[in-house]
Design an enzyme around this catalytic site. Structure first.
Site, short mmCIF file in Angstrom:
data_model
loop_
_atom_site.label_atom_id
_atom_site.label_comp_id
_atom_site.label_asym_id
_atom_site.label_seq_id
_atom_site.Cartn_x
_atom_site.Cartn_y
_atom_site.Cartn_z
N CYS A 129 0.84 -1.21 0.00
CA CYS A 129 0.00 0.00 0.00
C CYS A 129 0.87 1.26 0.00
O CYS A 129 1.59 1.49 -0.96
CB CYS A 129 -1.00 -0.03 1.15
SG CYS A 129 -2.31 1.17 0.98
N HIS A 187 -3.91 -4.94 0.17
CA HIS A 187 -3.42 -5.47 1.45
C HIS A 187 -3.46 -6.99 1.44
O HIS A 187 -4.49 -7.58 1.76
CB HIS A 187 -4.26 -4.92 2.60
CG HIS A 187 -4.02 -3.48 2.86
ND1 HIS A 187 -2.98 -3.02 3.62
CD2 HIS A 187 -4.65 -2.37 2.41
CE1 HIS A 187 -2.98 -1.71 3.65
NE2 HIS A 187 -3.99 -1.28 2.91
N GLU A 196 -2.32 -8.92 3.53
CA GLU A 196 -2.57 -9.39 4.90
C GLU A 196 -4.05 -9.39 5.26
O GLU A 196 -4.44 -9.90 6.30
CB GLU A 196 -1.74 -8.56 5.90
CG GLU A 196 -2.27 -7.16 6.22
CD GLU A 196 -1.93 -6.10 5.18
OE1 GLU A 196 -1.48 -6.47 4.08
OE2 GLU A 196 -2.14 -4.91 5.45
#
Lengths: 203, 272
Positions: free
Chosen positions: A82, A185, A187
């Site tokens: 990001c 993202h 994650e």
């Protein structure tokens, strides 16, 4: 043995990145200590927030010369997530014009989306335009979780690995040699995010 | 293309996962962390946790902190963020910026606020300025009274002066990133979403609206997408009672050409 260093400069999502990377590899640290950067085999720069304030924190907290040696001389795989990807650009145009790391030529500008709401938040798919180790084993048009209003406009199209459409096509994955960046993202992107991170950590 | 989202809501009361009916009757459904594992395997798009404990119960829980069967919202967050890798929204009991910071630092991506902004709408702006609009969800509980949609506060128990559309617009102007729109009347009824309410609010604002309250079958999700401009559909009970619920709901939508992520079932040992 792989050693992953997640660079810590006061970005919000470090813990989530740590949690998912820890599922894949055992030796993971959140740190900006010279020793950990030197010992690391893989480096991750996470990020949430504005370009300018992130750059300020990076300059203040991360030993950049040392990091550059690790990335450019020792060629350690580096992943920016990001804002961690955006700061690789020369400049960022968010709340004024700010200097970036300048590792990949380009500028960071607001998404031109016409009437669509910003930030661009939610699940959106990538379209792979160039082969990269990062996108191996991913299904066609995989969805990832995005939260951003700005995007990386690279000077050279060759660095673009994938783009995503939200009002306009923007670069969602880029790569220059051992430097990788993702606008989304991983994650927070469940299985597809994990596959992408596994690809990165396997390099 | 950006996808429409399916979002399971987990209602927490004194640390337990509960089922709610009309915002007043509650039935215990068990451990909230076990539930997360299932919802992950069925590839939910996001999760929303709403802590609906009353203050009195909250105190009771404090005395019982040593009881391992009861979980504080923070313990739940810690556990959840280790087990699941999708966006998480936390709501309930948020009165200060510190409350928000505490939740975000423990792994929440967004927070949902309901009563506090009705008392002080500047709170939305303060939260958005400090943490970014994208993490501020304003939750709006609505009851139909004399043919108007009226905003309720304090867990749907008190009437406010605002109409649903009016309050949603104010929330957007103040900096909210999303609206979580609940129908108190439909809560736990399984008779479909309050479509006219969804239409009214989703047309009035530009920010994403999440529909909630009333979903009983997969078709109800499709109807919400067909009939209104909502960006996401949320539900609690229907997702907790049916095995593979989220997967099946998504499959239904995907097979019928709705723009959702492809349905996916992850293996038992994969906690993503």
């Amino acid at each position: 043995m792989k050693k992953i260093c997640i660079l810590d400069y006061g970005s919000g999502n470090v813990r989530s990145v740590f949690n998912i990377v820890s599922l894949i590899e055992k030796q993971v640290v959140i740190s900006n200590e010279p020793k950990d950067i030197i010992d690391a085999t893989h480096l991750i720069l996470p990020g949430v927030g504005a370009f300018g304030s992130s750059m300020k924190k990076i300059q203040k907290n991360i030993p950049l010369e040392l990091l550059k040696t690790a990335v450019f001389n020792q060629k350690k795989p580096f992943l920016g997530i990001c804002v961690g990807m955006q700061v690789l650009a020369d400049t960022g145009h968010e709340f004024g014009i700010h200097k970036g790391l300048g590792w990949i030529p380009g500028v960071v500008k607001v998404l031109s989306v016409d009437s669509l709401p910003l930030p661009h938040v939610g699940w959106n798919n990538i379209e792979v335009v160039k082969e990269s180790v990062l996108t191996k084993h991913l299904p066609q048009n995989s969805d990832f979780y995005f939260v951003h209003s700005f995007c990386f406009e690279p000077k050279n199209e060759e660095v673009v690995v994938a783009h995503t459409n939200y009002g306009t096509d923007f670069c969602s994955i880029l790569q220059k040699d051992n430097i990788y960046g993702v606008q989304f993202h991983p994650e927070k992107s469940q299985q597809t995010g994990k596959i992408l991170l596994e690809n990165f950590l396997r390099i | 293309m950006k996808k429409k989202r399916l979002i399971p809501v987990l209602l927490l009361r004194n640390g337990w996962l509960v089922q709610s009916k009309g915002f007043s009757e509650y039935q215990n459904l068990g451990n909230p962390i076990t539930a997360v594992k299932r919802l992950s395997q069925w590839a939910s798009d996001e999760l929303i946790y709403l802590d609906i404990s009353t203050d009195e119960n909250y105190d009771m829980r404090r005395e019982d902190l040593h009881n391992p069967n009861r979980h504080t919202i923070f313990e739940i967050l810690d556990d959840v963020s280790k087990r699941t890798f999708m966006p998480i929204t936390i709501g309930g009991k948020i009165r200060t910026l510190k409350d928000i910071e505490d939740r975000l630092s423990r792994g929440a991506d967004k927070i949902s606020i309901n009563t506090k902004p009705l008392e002080d709408k500047k709170f939305i702006t303060q939260a958005a300025k400090q943490f970014g609009s994208q993490c501020v969800v304003v939750s709006i509980d609505v009851k139909k009274i004399d043919d108007s949609y009226i905003v309720m506060k304090n867990s749907g128990s008190e009437i406010t002066k605002y109409g649903a559309k009016e309050w949603a617009k104010i929330a957007e102007e103040c900096g909210a990133g999303e609206i979580l729109l609940n129908s108190v009347d439909r809560d736990g009824k399984k008779n479909g979403y309050e479509i006219p309410l969804l239409q009214e609010v989703s047309q009035a604002v530009k920010i994403p609206v999440i529909a909630c309250g009333g979903a009983g079958e997969w078709f109800d999700f499709a109807e919400a997408f067909d009939e209104s401009a909502v960006d996401a559909v949320a539900a609690a009970n229907v997702f907790h009672h049916i095995d593979q619920s989220v997967y099946l709901a998504k499959k239904y939508l995907y097979d019928n050409n709705y723009k959702v992520r492809p349905p996916n079932l992850l293996g038992i040992d994969e906690t993503l």
